[in-house]
Write a protein that holds these residues in place. Structure first.
Motif, short mmCIF file in Angstrom:
data_model
loop_
_atom_site.label_atom_id
_atom_site.label_comp_id
_atom_site.label_asym_id
_atom_site.label_seq_id
_atom_site.Cartn_x
_atom_site.Cartn_y
_atom_site.Cartn_z
N SER A 1 0.84 -1.19 0.00
CA SER A 1 0.00 0.00 0.00
C SER A 1 0.88 1.24 0.00
O SER A 1 1.80 1.37 0.80
N ALA A 2 0.57 2.19 -0.90
CA ALA A 2 1.32 3.45 -0.95
C ALA A 2 1.09 4.25 0.33
O ALA A 2 2.03 4.82 0.89
N ALA A 3 -0.16 4.25 0.79
CA ALA A 3 -0.49 5.02 2.00
C ALA A 3 0.21 4.45 3.23
O ALA A 3 0.75 5.20 4.07
N THR A 4 0.22 3.12 3.37
CA THR A 4 0.88 2.48 4.52
C THR A 4 2.38 2.74 4.50
O THR A 4 2.99 3.05 5.53
N SER A 5 2.99 2.61 3.33
CA SER A 5 4.43 2.87 3.21
C SER A 5 4.75 4.32 3.50
O SER A 5 5.77 4.64 4.11
N PHE A 6 3.85 5.21 3.06
CA PHE A 6 4.04 6.65 3.32
C PHE A 6 3.92 6.95 4.81
O PHE A 6 4.56 7.87 5.33
N GLY A 7 3.11 6.15 5.52
CA GLY A 7 2.97 6.33 6.98
C GLY A 7 4.30 6.15 7.70
O GLY A 7 4.52 6.72 8.77
N ARG A 8 5.21 5.36 7.13
CA ARG A 8 6.53 5.15 7.73
C ARG A 8 7.53 6.18 7.23
O ARG A 8 8.69 6.19 7.66
N GLY A 9 7.12 7.00 6.29
CA GLY A 9 8.03 7.92 5.64
C GLY A 9 7.91 9.36 6.10
O GLY A 9 7.63 9.63 7.27
N ALA A 10 8.12 10.28 5.15
CA ALA A 10 8.14 11.71 5.49
C ALA A 10 7.58 12.51 4.32
O ALA A 10 7.43 12.01 3.20
N PHE A 11 7.29 13.78 4.60
CA PHE A 11 6.77 14.70 3.59
C PHE A 11 7.57 16.00 3.64
O PHE A 11 7.74 16.60 4.70
N VAL A 12 8.08 16.40 2.48
CA VAL A 12 8.84 17.65 2.39
C VAL A 12 8.13 18.54 1.37
O VAL A 12 8.07 18.20 0.18
N ALA A 13 7.60 19.66 1.82
CA ALA A 13 6.73 20.49 0.98
C ALA A 13 7.45 21.60 0.23
O ALA A 13 6.85 22.27 -0.61
N ASP A 14 8.72 21.80 0.51
CA ASP A 14 9.39 22.98 -0.05
C ASP A 14 10.77 22.66 -0.65
O ASP A 14 11.75 23.31 -0.31
N LEU A 15 10.82 21.68 -1.50
CA LEU A 15 12.09 21.37 -2.16
C LEU A 15 12.48 22.52 -3.10
O LEU A 15 11.62 23.11 -3.76
N SER A 16 13.78 22.80 -3.18
CA SER A 16 14.20 23.95 -3.99
C SER A 16 15.37 23.64 -4.93
O SER A 16 15.53 24.28 -5.97
N HIS A 17 16.22 22.68 -4.59
CA HIS A 17 17.38 22.37 -5.44
C HIS A 17 16.94 21.72 -6.74
O HIS A 17 15.95 20.98 -6.80
N GLN A 18 17.70 21.97 -7.82
CA GLN A 18 17.38 21.42 -9.13
C GLN A 18 17.98 20.03 -9.35
O GLN A 18 17.38 19.19 -10.02
N SER A 19 19.13 19.77 -8.80
CA SER A 19 19.83 18.51 -9.06
C SER A 19 19.21 17.36 -8.28
O SER A 19 18.84 17.52 -7.10
N PRO A 20 19.09 16.18 -8.90
CA PRO A 20 18.51 15.01 -8.22
C PRO A 20 19.23 14.65 -6.92
O PRO A 20 18.58 14.29 -5.93
N SER A 21 20.56 14.74 -6.89
CA SER A 21 21.31 14.35 -5.69
C SER A 21 20.94 15.22 -4.49
O SER A 21 20.77 14.72 -3.37
#
Length: 565
Positions: free
Chosen positions: A412-432
């Motif tokens: 489940s995406a929702a269950t896996s997300f429950g163990r994860g985190a949320f970042v609402a303001d990413l700003s860097h362009q590079s993937p790394s």
């Protein structure tokens, strides 16, 4: 000198229009039902050829599509040009960097997936000599059948993985790398078989074989460096895209001419030029797309439609030949690929999925068959059987891959997300930098975070994980987690994850799964690709300000997905 008459020109235009028009119509019809367009293009040729049209109106069919004379020769030359340029496009899809980075699994799976069917194809000719009717060319026919059953079709495999949203997963990268190994090795072997086909002296054509090897090595080393150095200079001093396209087509045709001079079919030279050119950082994606569309939509359909003009598919249909090739070809290819995957310690489900994927033959096998038919190495009956094998495996591989990856306990995406985190303001362009910012949002030990960041960045460098419509799915498998973890970041301006549609990634879904649970990674990527499959869904997700908001969206999407299945 024989002049071309007004009537011959008129018939040529009518014939070409009919061939291209019907091939495109049937090709588009097949695409709409989820089948390869080549199936429709060959069907168009079968309808216009001796199988159907000649039965209904033999005189008209003989006039429009004669079996000899200037019009016949003209179509032969157009077909030769079409397949030579198609092999250029096929070569450009070969990513040598991917092969280098995945050298170990690509080599293991590549060898095992070729050796077993090679032995099977070789043995078939000696076990059933009457069926193969070798006409004193038993060794050459056996080598042809061995190569035809051993080779895979990189373009078809790539399309299947893209349709299943698996091309940027660990499994997808391994399959692509192994298919690249198959293509390169298979065409080198077939180049040698071609030299044996054309040799009439009775001896072994050492000069031709040495020429093939030397040409291949030079093209992929010194030649490649020269080509990659010339591309930016051509772009700087010539109009776009005409200048670059002219350079590429000229190089491909010159390479084809050199291949013919060496004593092998021109498609081998064109293919090698495409491989040398393919991973150029200076070649614009749009330029490749323009060339691919022109060749695939106009020239290639002519070639595949003319396949149906060559043979009566009803009178030369032999059920024994078809069944024996389908069984031996598929079983040996699947078994060899599965053994290689297990040797690389892939899970049972992944191994089966890889095996089904590698079984897709498609256009490559058909091209081999046409050349062998024209050289008199195989008869019409075997040609029809090989074409059916190529089409059948291309039609079924994707569905069988999908079935083999299913399991009872779904992630489940929702269950896996429950163990994860949320970042609402990413700003860097590079993937790394984006990966680092998202991982730092997880509540983990600093050393664990550092190890995860490095693992995910390493995986990203192997092949970018940008999908389309603004979604990227950077991921890794590790023993640092016991259950799947999903962390999501929002990037208003968009990060450079090299998405399919050349857009930027706005939703970055970072997936971390246990090392011993490869299926959960595949399921999460598939789920997320489905959940965020439209611009509206992406825009809705971008309005989230907290983990609670995103959790609600994933919950609703998971429930909808469950109802559909």
């Amino acid at each position: 000198m024989q002049e071309i008459t007004h009537q011959q020109i008129m018939i040529f235009f009518f014939s070409l229009a009919l061939l291209i028009g019907l091939a495109r119509i049937f090709g588009e019809m097949c695409k709409k039902i989820g089948q390869p367009s080549i199936l429709g293009e060959i069907a168009a040729g079968i309808i216009l050829g001796p199988t159907v049209f000649a039965y209904i109106a033999p005189d008209l069919q003989a006039t429009l599509f004669p079996s000899s004379g200037p019009l016949y020769v003209t179509f032969e030359f157009i077909g030769m040009l079409a397949i030579t340029l198609f092999m250029l496009i096929a070569g450009m899809e070969v990513d040598l960097k991917c092969l280098k980075k995945q050298a170990k699994p690509a080599t293991i799976v590549g060898i095992s997936s070729m050796v077993v069917p090679f032995i099977g194809g070789f043995a078939l000719v000696y076990l059933f000599p009457k069926t193969f009717d070798t006409q004193e060319k038993t060794l050459v026919t056996a080598l042809f059948m061995a190569t035809a059953l051993a080779i895979s079709a990189l373009p078809v495999i790539t399309k299947i993985l893209m349709d299943l949203k698996l091309i940027k997963t660990d499994l997808g990268v391994t399959i692509i790398a192994a298919a690249i190994f198959n293509d390169l090795t298979g065409w080198m072997i077939f180049a040698i078989v071609l030299s044996l086909m054309s040799d009439n002296s009775g001896g072994f054509p050492w000069e031709t074989i040495v020429g093939i090897v030397v040409a291949g090595v030079l093209m992929l080393t010194v030649g490649r460096k020269i080509i990659l150095a010339l591309i930016p200079r051509v772009q700087a001093h010539a109009s776009w895209p005409g200048g670059v396209m002219g350079f590429v087509l000229t190089g491909a045709l010159l390479s084809a001419g050199v291949a013919e001079w060496i004593g092998v079919h021109g498609i081998f030279g064109s293919f090698l030029f495409g491989v040398a050119l393919g991973d150029s950082p200076h070649l614009r994606h749009q330029t490749e797309e323009y060339m691919e569309k022109f060749i695939s939509f106009i020239l290639t359909p002519i070639f595949f439609a003319t396949i149906g003009l060559k043979v009566n598919f009803l009178t030369h249909f032999d059920i024994f030949a078809v069944v024996i090739l389908l069984v031996v070809g598929s079983v040996t290819k699947i078994f060899g690929s599965y053994i290689g995957a297990k040797f690389c310690r892939m899970s049972k489900r992944e191994s089966w999925a890889l095996a089904w994927g590698m079984n897709a033959r498609g256009v490559m096998e058909i091209i081999l068959a046409i050349i062998a038919l024209e050289a008199g190495v195989i008869n019409d009956t075997i040609f029809v059987a090989v074409v059916i094998l190529a089409l059948f495996t291309s039609m079924t591989s994707g569905a069988l891959m999908k079935i083999s990856l299913r399991r009872r306990s779904k992630t489940s995406a929702a269950t896996s997300f429950g163990r994860g985190a949320f970042v609402a303001d990413l700003s860097h362009q590079s993937p790394s930098h984006v990966i680092k910012d998202i991982v730092l949002g997880l509540k983990l030990d600093h050393q664990v975070q550092a190890d995860l960041i490095q693992s995910i960045i390493n995986r990203e460098q192997l092949m970018s994980t940008g999908l389309e419509k603004g979604l990227a799915v950077p991921h890794c498998r590790t023993d640092l987690v016991k259950k799947p973890v999903l962390a999501i970041g929002i990037h208003k301006e968009g990060a450079n994850f090299d998405c399919f549609d050349d857009g930027k990634a706005h939703i970055i879904a970072l997936i971390i799964t246990p090392l011993d649970d490869p299926e959960s990674q595949l399921e999460l990527i598939s789920l997320l690709a489905s959940h965020f499959s439209s611009k509206e869904e992406i825009e809705k997700a971008m309005q989230c300000h907290s983990k609670v908001d995103m959790h609600a969206i994933l919950n609703a999407a998971d429930e909808l997905s469950e109802k559909k299945h």
